[in-house]
Write an enzyme that holds these catalytic residues in place. Structure first.
Site, mmCIF file in Angstrom:
data_model
loop_
_atom_site.group_PDB
_atom_site.id
_atom_site.type_symbol
_atom_site.label_atom_id
_atom_site.label_comp_id
_atom_site.label_asym_id
_atom_site.label_seq_id
_atom_site.Cartn_x
_atom_site.Cartn_y
_atom_site.Cartn_z
ATOM 1 N N CYS A 1 0.257 3.316 3.707
ATOM 2 C CA CYS A 1 0.668 2.715 4.866
ATOM 3 C C CYS A 1 1.808 1.398 4.881
ATOM 4 O O CYS A 1 2.113 0.934 5.728
ATOM 5 C CB CYS A 1 -0.446 2.230 5.604
ATOM 6 S SG CYS A 1 -1.091 0.502 4.978
ATOM 7 N N CYS B 1 -7.519 -0.751 1.376
ATOM 8 C CA CYS B 1 -6.544 -1.147 2.179
ATOM 9 C C CYS B 1 -7.242 -1.448 3.764
ATOM 10 O O CYS B 1 -7.720 -0.495 3.855
ATOM 11 C CB CYS B 1 -5.390 -0.246 2.097
ATOM 12 S SG CYS B 1 -4.024 -0.944 3.558
ATOM 13 N N CYS C 1 -8.628 -5.435 -9.854
ATOM 14 C CA CYS C 1 -8.093 -4.350 -10.778
ATOM 15 C C CYS C 1 -7.665 -3.240 -10.173
ATOM 16 O O CYS C 1 -8.592 -2.535 -9.520
ATOM 17 C CB CYS C 1 -9.349 -4.214 -11.778
ATOM 18 S SG CYS C 1 -9.020 -3.078 -12.971
ATOM 19 N N CYS D 1 0.900 -1.030 0.040
ATOM 20 C CA CYS D 1 0.046 0.067 0.049
ATOM 21 C C CYS D 1 0.905 1.280 -0.059
ATOM 22 O O CYS D 1 1.815 1.319 0.793
ATOM 23 C CB CYS D 1 -0.831 -0.110 1.273
ATOM 24 S SG CYS D 1 -2.049 1.587 1.231
ATOM 25 N N CYS E 1 -5.325 0.890 6.220
ATOM 26 C CA CYS E 1 -5.437 2.547 6.340
ATOM 27 C C CYS E 1 -6.662 3.069 5.683
ATOM 28 O O CYS E 1 -6.859 4.379 5.546
ATOM 29 C CB CYS E 1 -4.066 3.048 5.980
ATOM 30 S SG CYS E 1 -3.957 2.914 3.940
#
Ligand SMILES: [Zn+2]
Length: 135
Positions: free
Chosen positions: A53, A99, A122, A50, A102
């Protein structure tokens, strides 16, 4: 049960560290233009994290060429890393991927994947950071 925003950096930190496109995609649920992102055609081995984070989200083993112009994966690296949310904002029902650590917007998940999982994550390149193993 951890709070999904536990690992979320402060608003100022997010704004200062991310590029305008990364900010738009992850914080405003934007979508980068197809075939323009950093990773849509990347075949390098590594772990996709990510961008907000740093949580590990996808292994390059799960990446496949979807032909869509966005990096696509058939599964998350560990169950629970990606939160799926029903999204009706585009006039049809689809599944938004965020995510789990976060709450950053990542992209969408579709049930038409070509592999055994049947799923197609995607993603936006702008939501991800590829961690390549040192060679
Ligand atoms: Zn995150």
């Amino acid at each position: 049960m951890t709070n999904p925003t536990d690992r979320r950096p402060s608003a100022d930190e997010i704004r200062n560290r991310l590029t305008p496109l990364q900010y738009h995609v992850t914080q405003e649920a934007g979508t980068e233009r197809a075939f323009t992102g950093e990773y849509w055609d990347t075949k390098d081995a590594g772990i996709y994290r990510c961008v907000v984070c740093d949580t590990e989200l996808f292994d390059s083993d799960a990446k496949f060429d979807s032909g869509t112009g966005w990096p696509s994966f058939d599964r998350e690296i560990t169950d629970g890393r990606v939160t799926c949310i029903e999204d009706r904002s585009h006039g049809m029902v689809c599944t938004e991927a965020r995510c789990a650590a976060c709450d950053a917007h990542l992209g969408h998940v579709f049930p038409d994947g070509p592999t055994a999982t049947g799923e197609r994550y995607c993603m936006n390149s702008a939501s991800l950071c590829l961690d390549r193993p040192e060679s």
